[in-house]
Design a protein around this motif. Sequence first.
Motif, PDB file in Angstrom:
ATOM      1  N   GLY A   1      51.666  41.239  24.677  1.00 34.99           N
ATOM      2  CA  GLY A   1      52.710  42.237  24.896  1.00 34.99           C
ATOM      3  C   GLY A   1      52.124  43.306  25.800  1.00 34.99           C
ATOM      4  N   ALA A   2      52.646  43.426  27.016  1.00 37.18           N
ATOM      5  CA  ALA A   2      51.986  44.325  27.961  1.00 37.18           C
ATOM      6  C   ALA A   2      52.919  44.674  29.096  1.00 37.18           C
ATOM      7  CB  ALA A   2      50.736  43.664  28.519  1.00 37.18           C
ATOM      8  N   SER A   3      52.572  45.720  29.821  1.00 35.88           N
ATOM      9  CA  SER A   3      53.305  45.993  31.051  1.00 35.88           C
ATOM     10  C   SER A   3      52.344  46.058  32.232  1.00 35.88           C
ATOM     11  CB  SER A   3      54.124  47.274  30.912  1.00 35.88           C
ATOM     12  OG  SER A   3      53.373  48.292  30.304  1.00 35.88           O
ATOM     13  N   SER A   4      51.323  46.938  32.142  1.00 36.84           N
ATOM     14  CA  SER A   4      50.442  47.079  33.311  1.00 36.84           C
ATOM     15  C   SER A   4      49.477  45.894  33.463  1.00 36.84           C
ATOM     16  CB  SER A   4      49.666  48.395  33.245  1.00 36.84           C
ATOM     17  OG  SER A   4      48.936  48.468  32.051  1.00 36.84           O
ATOM     18  N   LEU A   5      49.286  45.122  32.387  1.00 40.20           N
ATOM     19  CA  LEU A   5      48.380  43.963  32.467  1.00 40.20           C
ATOM     20  C   LEU A   5      48.796  42.993  33.576  1.00 40.20           C
ATOM     21  CD1 LEU A   5      46.149  42.041  31.385  1.00 40.20           C
ATOM     22  CD2 LEU A   5      47.833  41.146  29.786  1.00 40.20           C
ATOM     23  N   LEU A   6      50.101  42.786  33.718  1.00 38.10           N
ATOM     24  CA  LEU A   6      50.567  41.771  34.665  1.00 38.10           C
ATOM     25  C   LEU A   6      50.065  42.059  36.078  1.00 38.10           C
ATOM     26  CD1 LEU A   6      52.195  39.260  35.294  1.00 38.10           C
ATOM     27  CD2 LEU A   6      54.228  40.678  35.517  1.00 38.10           C
ATOM     28  N   ASN A   7      50.139  43.332  36.493  1.00 41.05           N
ATOM     29  CA  ASN A   7      49.684  43.643  37.848  1.00 41.05           C
ATOM     30  C   ASN A   7      48.196  43.406  38.022  1.00 41.05           C
ATOM     31  OD1 ASN A   7      52.155  44.200  38.839  1.00 41.05           O
ATOM     32  ND2 ASN A   7      51.753  46.346  39.345  1.00 41.05           N
ATOM     33  N   ASP A   8      47.420  43.674  36.984  1.00 40.76           N
ATOM     34  CA  ASP A   8      45.992  43.410  37.122  1.00 40.76           C
ATOM     35  C   ASP A   8      45.731  41.898  37.199  1.00 40.76           C
ATOM     36  OD1 ASP A   8      43.394  44.822  37.282  1.00 40.76           O
ATOM     37  OD2 ASP A   8      42.888  43.493  35.623  1.00 40.76           O
ATOM     38  N   LEU A   9      46.481  41.126  36.425  1.00 46.19           N
ATOM     39  CA  LEU A   9      46.341  39.666  36.523  1.00 46.19           C
ATOM     40  C   LEU A   9      46.682  39.200  37.935  1.00 46.19           C
ATOM     41  CD1 LEU A   9      47.938  38.682  33.098  1.00 46.19           C
ATOM     42  CD2 LEU A   9      45.592  38.165  33.781  1.00 46.19           C
ATOM     43  N   LEU A  10      47.730  39.776  38.512  1.00 49.69           N
ATOM     44  CA  LEU A  10      48.127  39.384  39.871  1.00 49.69           C
ATOM     45  C   LEU A  10      47.054  39.760  40.889  1.00 49.69           C
ATOM     46  CD1 LEU A  10      51.901  40.381  39.805  1.00 49.69           C
ATOM     47  CD2 LEU A  10      50.937  38.086  39.707  1.00 49.69           C
ATOM     48  N   LEU A  11      46.468  40.954  40.675  1.00 53.12           N
ATOM     49  CA  LEU A  11      45.387  41.390  41.569  1.00 53.12           C
ATOM     50  C   LEU A  11      44.225  40.408  41.526  1.00 53.12           C
ATOM     51  CD1 LEU A  11      44.762  45.224  41.085  1.00 53.12           C
ATOM     52  CD2 LEU A  11      45.296  44.034  43.188  1.00 53.12           C
ATOM     53  N   GLN A  12      43.824  40.056  40.314  1.00 54.58           N
ATOM     54  CA  GLN A  12      42.677  39.154  40.176  1.00 54.58           C
ATOM     55  C   GLN A  12      43.009  37.751  40.682  1.00 54.58           C
ATOM     56  OE1 GLN A  12      39.978  40.622  39.694  1.00 54.58           O
ATOM     57  NE2 GLN A  12      41.059  42.490  39.116  1.00 54.58           N
ATOM     58  N   ARG A  13      44.278  37.361  40.507  1.00 57.05           N
ATOM     59  CA  ARG A  13      44.679  36.055  40.993  1.00 57.05           C
ATOM     60  C   ARG A  13      44.571  36.026  42.523  1.00 57.05           C
ATOM     61  NH1 ARG A  13      48.945  32.684  42.546  1.00 57.05           N
ATOM     62  NH2 ARG A  13      49.181  30.844  41.231  1.00 57.05           N
ATOM     63  N   THR A  14      45.055  37.103  43.145  1.00 55.97           N
ATOM     64  CA  THR A  14      44.980  37.188  44.610  1.00 55.97           C
ATOM     65  C   THR A  14      43.523  37.148  45.056  1.00 55.97           C
ATOM     66  OG1 THR A  14      46.910  38.586  44.470  1.00 55.97           O
ATOM     67  CG2 THR A  14      45.781  38.525  46.577  1.00 55.97           C
ATOM     68  N   LYS A  15      42.667  37.851  44.319  1.00 52.76           N
ATOM     69  CA  LYS A  15      41.238  37.858  44.641  1.00 52.76           C
ATOM     70  C   LYS A  15      40.662  36.441  44.562  1.00 52.76           C
ATOM     71  CE  LYS A  15      36.808  39.087  44.768  1.00 52.76           C
ATOM     72  NZ  LYS A  15      36.265  37.726  44.803  1.00 52.76           N
ATOM     73  N   GLN A  16      41.045  35.704  43.512  1.00 48.09           N
ATOM     74  CA  GLN A  16      40.513  34.352  43.344  1.00 48.09           C
ATOM     75  C   GLN A  16      40.964  33.455  44.490  1.00 48.09           C
ATOM     76  OE1 GLN A  16      38.287  33.443  41.002  1.00 48.09           O
ATOM     77  NE2 GLN A  16      38.345  35.584  40.399  1.00 48.09           N
ATOM     78  N   LEU A  17      42.190  33.655  44.964  1.00 44.42           N
ATOM     79  CA  LEU A  17      42.710  32.765  45.994  1.00 44.42           C
ATOM     80  C   LEU A  17      42.232  33.150  47.389  1.00 44.42           C
ATOM     81  CD1 LEU A  17      46.341  32.129  44.734  1.00 44.42           C
ATOM     82  CD2 LEU A  17      44.318  30.681  44.510  1.00 44.42           C
ATOM     83  N   SER A  18      42.220  34.470  47.688  1.00 41.83           N
ATOM     84  CA  SER A  18      41.911  34.872  49.062  1.00 41.83           C
ATOM     85  C   SER A  18      40.446  35.231  49.241  1.00 41.83           C
ATOM     86  CB  SER A  18      42.765  36.079  49.452  1.00 41.83           C
ATOM     87  OG  SER A  18      42.299  37.230  48.776  1.00 41.83           O
ATOM     88  N   GLY A  19      39.761  35.511  48.129  1.00 46.43           N
ATOM     89  CA  GLY A  19      38.371  35.927  48.242  1.00 46.43           C
ATOM     90  C   GLY A  19      38.228  37.421  48.468  1.00 46.43           C
ATOM     91  N   ASN A  20      39.339  38.106  48.760  1.00 47.09           N
ATOM     92  CA  ASN A  20      39.262  39.553  48.990  1.00 47.09           C
ATOM     93  C   ASN A  20      39.930  40.297  47.846  1.00 47.09           C
ATOM     94  OD1 ASN A  20      38.207  38.902  51.476  1.00 47.09           O
ATOM     95  ND2 ASN A  20      40.204  39.034  52.494  1.00 47.09           N
ATOM     96  N   TYR A  21      39.370  41.460  47.533  1.00 44.64           N
ATOM     97  CA  TYR A  21      40.029  42.289  46.530  1.00 44.64           C
ATOM     98  C   TYR A  21      41.335  42.813  47.110  1.00 44.64           C
ATOM     99  CZ  TYR A  21      35.781  42.234  43.760  1.00 44.64           C
ATOM    100  OH  TYR A  21      34.720  41.849  43.010  1.00 44.64           O
TER     101      TYR A  21
END
Lengths: 330, 285
Positions: free
Chosen positions: A301-321
């Motif tokens: 149950g969360a709200s701000s967690l989702l954006n951090d997950l998306l940030l880290q997902r983008t990092k994993q895919l693109s290699g850039n923060y």
Amino acid sequence: MTSSALRLVTPDSTGIEIPTRKNLPTFVTESGLRTELKKLSGIDAVGAEARIAKLSTRSLKKETKKYAIDLAISMVDLTTLEGADTAGRVASLCTKAMHPDANNLSVPSVAAVCVYPDMVANARAVIGSSPVHVASVSTAFPSGRASLAVKLLDTKDAVEAGADEIDMVIDRGAFLSGNLFKVYEEIVAVKAVCGTAHLKVILETGELVTYDNVRKASWLAMLAGADFIKTSTGKVGVNATLPVALVMLEAVRDFAEEYGELVGVKVAGGIRTTKDALKYLVVVNETAGSSWLTPEYFRFGASSLLNDLLLQRTKQLSGNYARPDRFSGD
Amino acid sequence: MSENRLEIRKTYKLLVNGAFPRSESGRTYEVVDAEGKFIANVAQASRKDLREAVVAARAAQAKWWSQSAYNRGQVIYRLAEMAESRHAEIAEAVELSEGVKSKEARKSVSRGIDRMVWYAGWTDKIAQVFGGANPVAGPFFNFSLPVPSGVVAAVAHPTNSFEGLIDVTFGAIAAGNSVIVLASSDRPVPAVLLGEMSAVSDFPGGVLNILTGKVEELAPVMASHEDIDGLDIGCVQATEHTALISAAAGSIKRVFEGQGFDETTAVRRLRTFIETSTVWHTKGQ
């Protein structure tokens, strides 16, 4: 033992049919329930915390991390529970729930949106028949301080407006003063009103004081027919913690062994980072097992967690923060 | 006190968000003096430490910029005061790190502190010098106001251990940015000392972040991190510039490549990490 022995006050004053799950006993007296709960062994608090400290050092890398991030996204109950909620805010939350990253449709949708009962209809209108569920808090959330009649009406209202998941709170006052049967009865009654909607029972572990109480409340909620047990409302000082999650996961595991029913666990409040979320997933896997590693049996149950997950997902895919404002706010 | 007292060896830590954490990676490396003798252990920052620093810097920048320009100048000046009162300690570290004569080290520290005071003076003059009223054809006032770029990452000079840190750090800070600076890899001690002093000089935590570690490991991450708005690579080897600039282009960063610490370069530094915001206002009658 028949269900008719339970005298419950309902909004329309007709009796309540209690659906008996095939393997669960039904308790009609306080003493029967007490005998059942006495079976529970005590929790080794130091041991639980040490186990968490150990599991928290586990680090997920590369492919595993990518998988875990997507899994965590699919387990999020995207939540807005504010007095200032508006139809527009709920609508944008629902849109985000279905497509968390508008620029990248490979991101899985979240499990559900979680709103107040009066916002359920708005949420349902946006969500439609998408696989994202509409969850509603209920039973005089977050304090639970209302009569049973009001709580049932609250729940009924949400279900009729289109909620397919109900997050109810237990009466902590009754629990802490030892009136366990009242708590049990209330959950049974709410479950009956839910119909096909899934029932999540919020224990508000921050107010239960001890791990023993958490285990007892978990067991009680599961006996009463909870589909999920949930840590917290997010509205009190102490929210979900890893040791509490461990205790609850052990409870669902033991419950599954004893009664053959799988009950889900939802952790809520204060989980903001991917790192935290992945720690929970490790604990789920190591405690209850991989059967629970699905949105059907584990939720954040969360709200701000989702954006951090998306940030880290983008990092994993693109290699850039990535930049946080790449993703919409809630 | 006993003559053969055990030496108290130090492990210097990072400065991130106003606190002094070790590297999350747990790594440290040995720093030696000009003659190769051990000076201290220093935390070796990882890209995750950099990421944490960016989060802190982003949060702190709004707070820093919301303070009055006068106030920002006071805070930078306060750090210069702190450095001045520990002048001898910094000079000793510079002497040891760089292997220069003590007189030369003291002069270098004095120049660095003076430059800090110079930047402190700039905070409330940036808008006057780089901003202004623009003539427009109509009954309007039109103003150009310099606003900070946001979060700036900088690499300090590899050999000039104290002075070479001041310009790359305080130019951007004076303009209202928050800064993450990577201290000289081989000679980080004077930078770390300055970081320790900043803890008592009213910087909101996260405005000044000092990392110690390897340029080749961290500079590319600084360049590619989307949430960094400016990059100062004037002190990085020229052969690395092209790669860093193209990595920085992915998130349209401002990049500063100027070298040297003379006043002209310092002013260019100040100008690099500001954006111009233009405001129209009716003149009335």
